[in-house]
Design a protein around this motif. Sequence first.
Motif, short mmCIF file in Angstrom:
data_model
loop_
_atom_site.label_atom_id
_atom_site.label_comp_id
_atom_site.label_asym_id
_atom_site.label_seq_id
_atom_site.Cartn_x
_atom_site.Cartn_y
_atom_site.Cartn_z
N SER A 146 -11.11 73.39 -97.84
CA SER A 146 -11.22 72.22 -98.71
C SER A 146 -10.47 72.53 -99.99
O SER A 146 -10.78 73.51 -100.67
CB SER A 146 -12.68 71.91 -99.01
OG SER A 146 -12.79 70.81 -99.89
N VAL A 147 -9.46 71.73 -100.32
CA VAL A 147 -8.61 72.04 -101.47
C VAL A 147 -8.66 70.93 -102.51
O VAL A 147 -8.83 69.75 -102.19
CB VAL A 147 -7.15 72.31 -101.06
CG1 VAL A 147 -7.09 73.50 -100.11
CG2 VAL A 147 -6.52 71.10 -100.41
N SER A 148 -8.55 71.33 -103.76
CA SER A 148 -8.64 70.43 -104.91
C SER A 148 -9.94 69.64 -104.89
O SER A 148 -10.03 68.52 -105.39
CB SER A 148 -7.45 69.46 -104.96
OG SER A 148 -6.28 70.14 -105.34
N SER A 149 -10.98 70.23 -104.29
CA SER A 149 -12.26 69.53 -104.20
C SER A 149 -13.03 69.63 -105.50
O SER A 149 -12.84 70.57 -106.29
CB SER A 149 -13.09 70.07 -103.04
OG SER A 149 -13.07 71.47 -102.99
N ILE A 150 -13.85 68.63 -105.72
CA ILE A 150 -14.65 68.59 -106.94
C ILE A 150 -16.01 67.98 -106.57
O ILE A 150 -16.08 67.00 -105.82
CB ILE A 150 -13.94 67.78 -108.05
CG1 ILE A 150 -14.65 67.92 -109.38
CG2 ILE A 150 -13.73 66.33 -107.66
CD1 ILE A 150 -13.80 67.45 -110.56
N PHE A 151 -17.09 68.58 -107.05
CA PHE A 151 -18.43 68.13 -106.68
C PHE A 151 -19.21 67.76 -107.93
O PHE A 151 -19.01 68.34 -109.00
CB PHE A 151 -19.15 69.22 -105.90
CG PHE A 151 -18.55 69.49 -104.56
CD1 PHE A 151 -18.93 68.75 -103.45
CD2 PHE A 151 -17.57 70.47 -104.40
CE1 PHE A 151 -18.36 68.99 -102.20
CE2 PHE A 151 -16.99 70.71 -103.16
CZ PHE A 151 -17.40 69.97 -102.06
N ARG A 152 -20.13 66.78 -107.74
CA ARG A 152 -20.97 66.30 -108.85
C ARG A 152 -22.42 66.25 -108.38
O ARG A 152 -22.69 66.03 -107.19
CB ARG A 152 -20.50 64.90 -109.28
CG ARG A 152 -19.06 64.85 -109.77
CD ARG A 152 -18.66 63.43 -110.18
NE ARG A 152 -17.27 63.37 -110.61
CZ ARG A 152 -16.23 63.22 -109.80
NH1 ARG A 152 -16.42 63.09 -108.50
NH2 ARG A 152 -15.00 63.19 -110.27
#
Length: 411
Positions: A146-152
């Motif tokens: 998973s690339v350039s992933s961002i989690f909130r």
Amino acid sequence: MYNLIIYLYQFGVFVYSFFNEKVKKMWQGERDAIRILREKVDPNARYVWFHAASLGEFEQGRPLMEQLRRDHPEYKILLTFFSPSGYEVRKNYEGADIITYLPLDTITNARCFLRTIRPEMAFFIKYEFWYNYLHILRHRNVPVYSVSSIFRPEQVFFKWYGRQYGHVLKCFTHFFVQNEVSKELLGKIGIHDVTIVGDTRFDRVLHIKEQTRQLPIVESFRASRPAMVAGSSWQPDEEIFVRYFNEHKDWKLIIAPHVIGEDHLRQIEKLLEGRKVIRYTAAEKLPATDFPSLASYDVLIIDCYGLLSSIYGYGDVAYIGGGFGVGIHNLLEAAVWGVPVVFGPNNQRFQEAQELKAVCGGFEINSYDDFERLMSQFANAEYLQSCGTKAGEYVKSRAGATNLILSAVGL
């Protein structure tokens, strides 16, 4: 439960495809995908699979695909999209060997797709978490990143009711995330194969800047007066900045609206009554010897696509549209030119907006009065230059994610 939802969704897409052209393209594209793969796949080739939901995710994966293609020609690249807004724009992209829609995530589709392509590794860009594809890839021992992933925190994976679906994240071999918050959230659910590398879009915009083309029409229009470039603007944006430029004649204005349709273009021109306005396609019809006459115009409207990333280089300030609607558009392709970027209030989901605000390279406005005050501050040439420099330095400081990711996966 997940598979039931997928089948219900599939039925809904089928029904809606009779009433919506975009959905019809997606429905047909997904149904044709396996056939296209069977026709085009070279059984002796080694494939790396990249999947992007839409155009924005494609731009994040693009630096990886292009560097992989340069450094490892022994691999072929399969690129899949979920959305027509990605596939229809990039279906002829030369950086991939095969481009198609991703068939909907049913068990049957996933098995058939993966038997046909047999990828050696897979890259899912940012927000793509397809349960059946990922579980079958793990079962086949295919590395998945998973690339350039961002989690909130508000995402379903981190809620009590989403724990079961959250197991899909454990199918990934490694996460290359954008920030520390994402790493901490994944750690809380037992996922520790995580590296903070930032966002590959920084590499992409720097590459675009290096490859930019000269635009004699824009250069002639720009002349010696300060200019603001308004990119991907919508009507609520235009009502603010056009009002300012109607009242302050010392600035020039270049508008590249998000929607290029005759009705919208005429609406913009109506707002600009009293100013000398020319469209880019009209200026193209002039002989080159007449280009100097463009300096007499106050406003240049870009009524065609493909120029905006280069046009930002001719501005002193950039206004990025969308912040009074669904969300701001691409800030980085403007900031890379070392100009301050201005945008509306709907920017909380965009990490680069928060970081640009923090370094005084980006500025949020909520009203016309905010915009007027900000532009009066930019009348100070030293302040304007300082803000632009900070925006450009911010982009440069975040580059390098592409090399970090490919090195980490052994490419």
